[in-house]
Design an enzyme around this catalytic site. Sequence first.
Site, PDB file in Angstrom:
ATOM      1  N   LEU A 167      22.914  57.088   5.055  1.00 41.45           N
ATOM      2  CA  LEU A 167      24.041  58.013   4.946  1.00 41.45           C
ATOM      3  C   LEU A 167      24.820  57.700   3.682  1.00 41.45           C
ATOM      4  CD1 LEU A 167      25.971  60.166   6.142  1.00 41.45           C
ATOM      5  CD2 LEU A 167      27.111  58.294   7.347  1.00 41.45           C
ATOM      6  N   ASP A 168      24.902  58.664   2.766  1.00 46.99           N
ATOM      7  CA  ASP A 168      25.539  58.428   1.471  1.00 46.99           C
ATOM      8  C   ASP A 168      26.392  59.613   1.065  1.00 46.99           C
ATOM      9  OD1 ASP A 168      26.265  57.558  -1.008  1.00 46.99           O
ATOM     10  OD2 ASP A 168      24.277  57.666  -1.908  1.00 46.99           O
TER      11      ASP A 168
END
Length: 435
Positions: A105-106
Amino acid sequence: MQHAAASVLMLLAVTIYSCDSANLRLQLSHVDAGRGLTHWELLRRMAQRSKARATHLLSAQDQSGRGRSASAPVNPGAYDDGFPFTEYLVHLAAGTPPQEVQLTLDTGSDIAWTQCKRCPASACFNQTLPLFDPSASSESETTPPCGGGGNDATSRACNYSISYGDGSVTRGELGREVFTFASGAGEGSSVAVPGLVFGCGHANRGVFTSNETGIAGFGRGSLSLPSQLKVGNFSHCFTTITGSKTSAVLLGLPANLYSNGRGRGAAVVQTTPLTHNSRHPTLYYLSLKGITVGGSYRCRSTPRSSNSGTSITSLPPRTYRAVREEFAAQVKLPVVPGNATDPFTCFSAPLRGPKPDVPTMALHFEGATMRLPQENYVFEVVDDDDAGNSSRIICLAVIEGGEIILGNIQQQNMHVLYDLQNSKLSFVPAQCDQL
C-alpha cells in the site's frame, strides 16, 4: 514506503474507467504479522523502519538542491527482508480467472504493478506467490494504454520505467486487466472491475521482500487505483499494530458515512484539509500546528506537514526534545540509561502495583485535534536483567528523525478517510477489525 520521489518515463493515452459499485474492499495485513516476533522485537523493527524512512525523506530533499523542506508526504513505503520500510500489504486478484497478488500500500505513488511470469530470476526479487501470468488471463490487454491510435501506436509495447526514492526500480509493460476486489455486500462477495491500467514488471530490484508481489499506488495521479476507479474517497483502519488481526482499505464509502458527525462511542469526527506541495503534486500533506503533552503544555512551531507512512511518529530534533522533556517531567520516573532501549525514550517503573500515570498527548492539525489513547503513544515491556530480576519499562512511542512523520501506531483503531473530492482528511475512533 519511501517510493514518494518516483520518476515515471512513459507516454500514455489513458481512458479512466468508472466503477459504479460503492465500498470496494481490500484486505490489509501488517508486514510482520505471523512472523513469531515478540512485542519488543516488533516495536524495534517498526522504529528502525521509521528512522530509515525519515532519513530517506530528508536525504531526497537535500539532494534536490532545494534545501530541507518544512513538510513530509503521507505515504506508506517499501521493504526488504531485514527492515522493510513499508508496513502494510493489500490483497486482491488480477486477471480472468483471478490470480492472487499482494501489493504494498503506497499513497506516495500512482501505478499498480506486479511481477509477471516473463520476469527472469536474475532481474526480479523472490516472491512466495506464483508470478502473475498475463497469458493465462482471457481479458489481458498488453498495448492499449499507449499511443494515440494507428498501426504504429498499437503495434509496439507500452513500456514503463519507475525509480523510487529508496532506490527501488521497476521496469515492464503497461496493460489493462480485470482486478477483483472484495465488496461491502457481504462476506465472500466480490466485484470484478475490467480495464484497469496496471504494470507487468519484468525487471524489479530494490527493497522488496518475499511476501509482496508489487506496489499498489494510491496517490493523486490519474493512474492510481482511486483515480482509475473514480471513487470520491478511500480510507484505512489499522488494527492494533502489534497484533495479527487484519483490517481493511475501503474505496468509495457511502456519502453519508459521517453524516451525523460522530463515530464509535459518539466520538466526534475530526476533519483537516489535505494540502499540496508543488514539488510533489501527487502526494498528500497535512498541516501539523502543535503537540500537547499533558493538560497545559503545547509544543508550538511553524505549521509543518506530517505523514502516515511509518509505524512510529518521528519528530525533528528540536521538537522531539521538547516533547520528550515535557513527558519526562510529567511522568516523574527515572529514564532508562544507555542504549538498551534505543531509539525510544523509556522509563523504569515498579513491576508490581498499579501502573504509573502518564500525561495525555494530542496532535493539533489545522481545524482538527487527534487526542491519542494511551496505547497509541505509550507501550510497555517487561525487562529481565542478568540476575533474573524483572522490571517494568514504559516507553514513549515517538522517535527523533529529520522530518515530521505521523506514525501508524498513533492511528491504530482509527478510521482515517481521504476525501478526494473535497481535499480533506477525517478521522474517528473505530473498531477496525469490524469495518
